[in-house]
Design an enzyme around this catalytic site. Structure first.
Site, short mmCIF file in Angstrom:
data_model
loop_
_atom_site.label_atom_id
_atom_site.label_comp_id
_atom_site.label_asym_id
_atom_site.label_seq_id
_atom_site.Cartn_x
_atom_site.Cartn_y
_atom_site.Cartn_z
N GLY A 226 0.83 -1.20 0.00
CA GLY A 226 0.00 0.00 0.00
C GLY A 226 0.86 1.25 0.00
O GLY A 226 2.05 1.21 -0.32
N SER A 227 0.27 2.34 0.39
CA SER A 227 0.99 3.62 0.40
C SER A 227 1.93 3.69 1.60
O SER A 227 1.75 2.98 2.60
CB SER A 227 0.00 4.79 0.45
OG SER A 227 -0.65 4.81 1.71
N GLU A 229 2.10 6.18 3.64
CA GLU A 229 1.35 6.72 4.76
C GLU A 229 0.63 5.61 5.54
O GLU A 229 0.67 5.56 6.77
CB GLU A 229 0.32 7.75 4.26
CG GLU A 229 0.91 9.02 3.71
CD GLU A 229 1.53 8.86 2.32
OE1 GLU A 229 2.32 9.73 1.92
OE2 GLU A 229 1.24 7.85 1.63
N VAL A 230 0.00 4.68 4.80
CA VAL A 230 -0.69 3.56 5.45
C VAL A 230 0.32 2.64 6.10
O VAL A 230 0.10 2.12 7.20
CB VAL A 230 -1.56 2.80 4.43
CG1 VAL A 230 -2.13 1.53 5.05
CG2 VAL A 230 -2.70 3.69 3.94
N GLY A 231 1.46 2.42 5.44
CA GLY A 231 2.50 1.56 5.99
C GLY A 231 3.02 2.05 7.33
O GLY A 231 3.24 1.27 8.26
N GLU A 248 5.37 -3.36 1.66
CA GLU A 248 5.74 -2.95 0.31
C GLU A 248 4.97 -1.67 0.03
O GLU A 248 3.74 -1.71 -0.15
CB GLU A 248 5.40 -4.05 -0.71
CG GLU A 248 6.20 -5.32 -0.54
CD GLU A 248 7.67 -5.14 -0.85
OE1 GLU A 248 8.03 -4.17 -1.54
OE2 GLU A 248 8.48 -5.96 -0.38
#
Length: 477
Positions: A226-227, A229-231, A248
């Site tokens: 994912g992005s 920011e989400v990571g 990733e």
């Protein structure tokens, strides 16, 4: 379609649903449950039982079951490809290729696991000379697999295949926009013989499903694509329980084109790197960094080549580029392109939007100080062209972003390419090609804020298992 919890197809406990749209036509394809915390807890409880049953199943039996699954994938290739095409907007040719690749990925993990041996410690220390010490790889337990929208089949298998073959139970959270293919993949897993608690899929918003999974002490690992920011949020929420985290994340990958490059070839690689999957690929070429001496020639040829790219219905085999995952995604890209123009760039081709369809945009006069040249990742078919005069300048521009996933280098001089590659801060470098490249065995992943860990047949099995040492004291005379 419904969620699958403990082998049962179920609605959410409050009966709320989410509509799944065909992004190309905006028609409603189906609905899926919007899971509640209660539903997620049921899935976690079922996984606790599933991990015991599946983890205690011998590897050769797990392999036999999973090989049956691969056969089912091949038998249902057409069905799965059409379903993915309808809910994703990806062209049917690419969907068929993705499903075919997914079967190979699963096979690769099975074969590798069957030859993944432990180690025996040497008797080099006198105080341990009579002891026998060997290692085995055992399951981690329950793994939350958070699958992105852009490759809902291939990335499903890069997470689920190694997790299952190593004896873990999985709880799959598909993307909210296109969960239907993933649900069907889980149905086939159960049909192949995977125990009901070992493979489950829970649908709904990431803010509900993802967060509740991650914040459970009954989860042992989280695998997310994912992005960035989400990571970061996943890593923060997981830290409370010290979950193993495999991330990733984002990228703003460059393709460096040197003065001596074959420009026609560079154009074709740009098309491959930026038009494939409508530019919605983490390792896609998102910046073309090119020698000023050939920049104009490249731009002219790129525009002529783009004029031959056929737009239209993703389900039509003659279509070269489909639509984005949603109209919302297309609007975001439109805003990013306008922002780049406001910073001084010029759009010399494309850049228009029609609902979820976005005309590939060629942006010139892009300078290294613009957001698009650094940390602004455009997840769609925008092609910024950035000129350079020296190799050192090209390297500096390529390394500017906070990300470091892939890079492509196009030149006829291999020695020069290798030397540049050694200075690029990324996980993978493709010599003479776009960085939009992935081999099932390679160590796929990046540096800096592109994530944690590596995916690939040679690597993920080890990450999704626990190394345990067995010590037999005084076993030798």
């Amino acid at each position: 379609m419904k969620m699958i919890i403990n082998g049962e197809k179920v609605n959410s406990s409050d009966e709320k649903v989410i509509q799944v749209l065909n992004p190309a036509t905006q028609e409603v394809l189906d609905t899926v449950p919007s899971a509640t915390p209660e539903d997620i807890q049921k899935a976690i409880q079922a996984a606790q039982g599933g991990k015991k049953v599946w983890g205690q199943t011998p590897l050769y039996e797990r392999s036999t079951i999973l090989k049956k699954y691969v056969k089912l994938l091949e038998e249902h290739k057409s069905e799965l490809s059409k379903l993915e095409c309808s809910e994703t907007g990806k062209i049917i040719k690419e969907c068929e290729g993705e499903v075919g690749t997914a079967a190979k990925i699963f096979t690769g993990f099975i074969e590798r696991a069957n030859h993944l041996c432990g180690e025996v410690m040497p008797d080099c220390q006198s105080e341990c000379g009579k002891d026998l010490i060997f290692t085995r790889r055992e399951p981690l337990g329950v793994i939350a697999c958070i699958v992105p929208f852009n490759y809902p089949v291939e990335l499903f298998f890069h997470k689920v295949a190694p997790a299952l073959v190593m004896g873990n139970a999985v709880i799959i959270k598909p993307a909210t926009d296109n969960p239907l293919t993933a649900i069907r993949l889980v149905e086939l897993l159960l049909e192949a013989g995977v125990p009901k608690g070992a493979a489950q899929i829970v649908t709904g918003r990431g803010s509900v499903v993802g967060n509740h999974l991650i914040e459970s002490h009954n989860i042992n690992a989280v695998s997310l694509t994912g992005s960035t920011e989400v990571g970061i949020e996943v890593a923060e929420r997981s830290s409370k329980y010290l979950h193993n985290v495999f991330l990733e994340l984002g990228g703003n990958d460059a393709m460096i084109v040197l003065e001596d490059a074959d420009i026609d070839f560079a154009v074709e690689e740009t098309i491959l790197g930026r038009i494939t999957n409508t530019g919605q690929t983490c390792c896609a070429t998102k910046r073309v960094i090119i020698s000023n001496k050939v920049k104009e020639e490249f731009t002219e040829k790129l525009i002529k080549r783009l004029e031959k790219v056929k737009r239209g219905n993703p389900a039509d085999y003659s279509t070269d580029i489909g639509c984005l995952i949603s109209e919302r995604a297309a609007i975001d890209i439109e805003k990013q392109v306008k922002h780049t123009i406001e910073q001084g760039a010029k759009c010399v081709y494309g850049g228009t939007r029609n609902k979820a369809f976005f005309e590939p945009a060629v942006l010139v006069d892009v300078t290294p100080d613009m957001d698009i040249a650094k940390d602004m990742e455009i997840f769609g078919p925008a092609i910024p062209i950035i000129g350079f005069d020296t190799e050192e300048e090209a390297i500096e521009i390529a390394n500017a972003p906070i990300y470091g996933l892939h890079c492509g280098i196009v030149t006829k001089n291999t020695k020069t390419a290798i030397n540049i590659a050694s200075k690029i801060q990324v996980g993978n470098v493709v010599i003479n090609g776009t960085g939009n490249y992935r081999h099932t065995d390679m160590a796929f992943g990046g540096t800096k804020m592109t994530g944690i860990g590596r995916e690939g047949v040679q690597y993920t099995l080890e990450e999704m298992s626990n190394v345990k040492s067995y010590i037999l004291k005084n076993i030798f005379n």
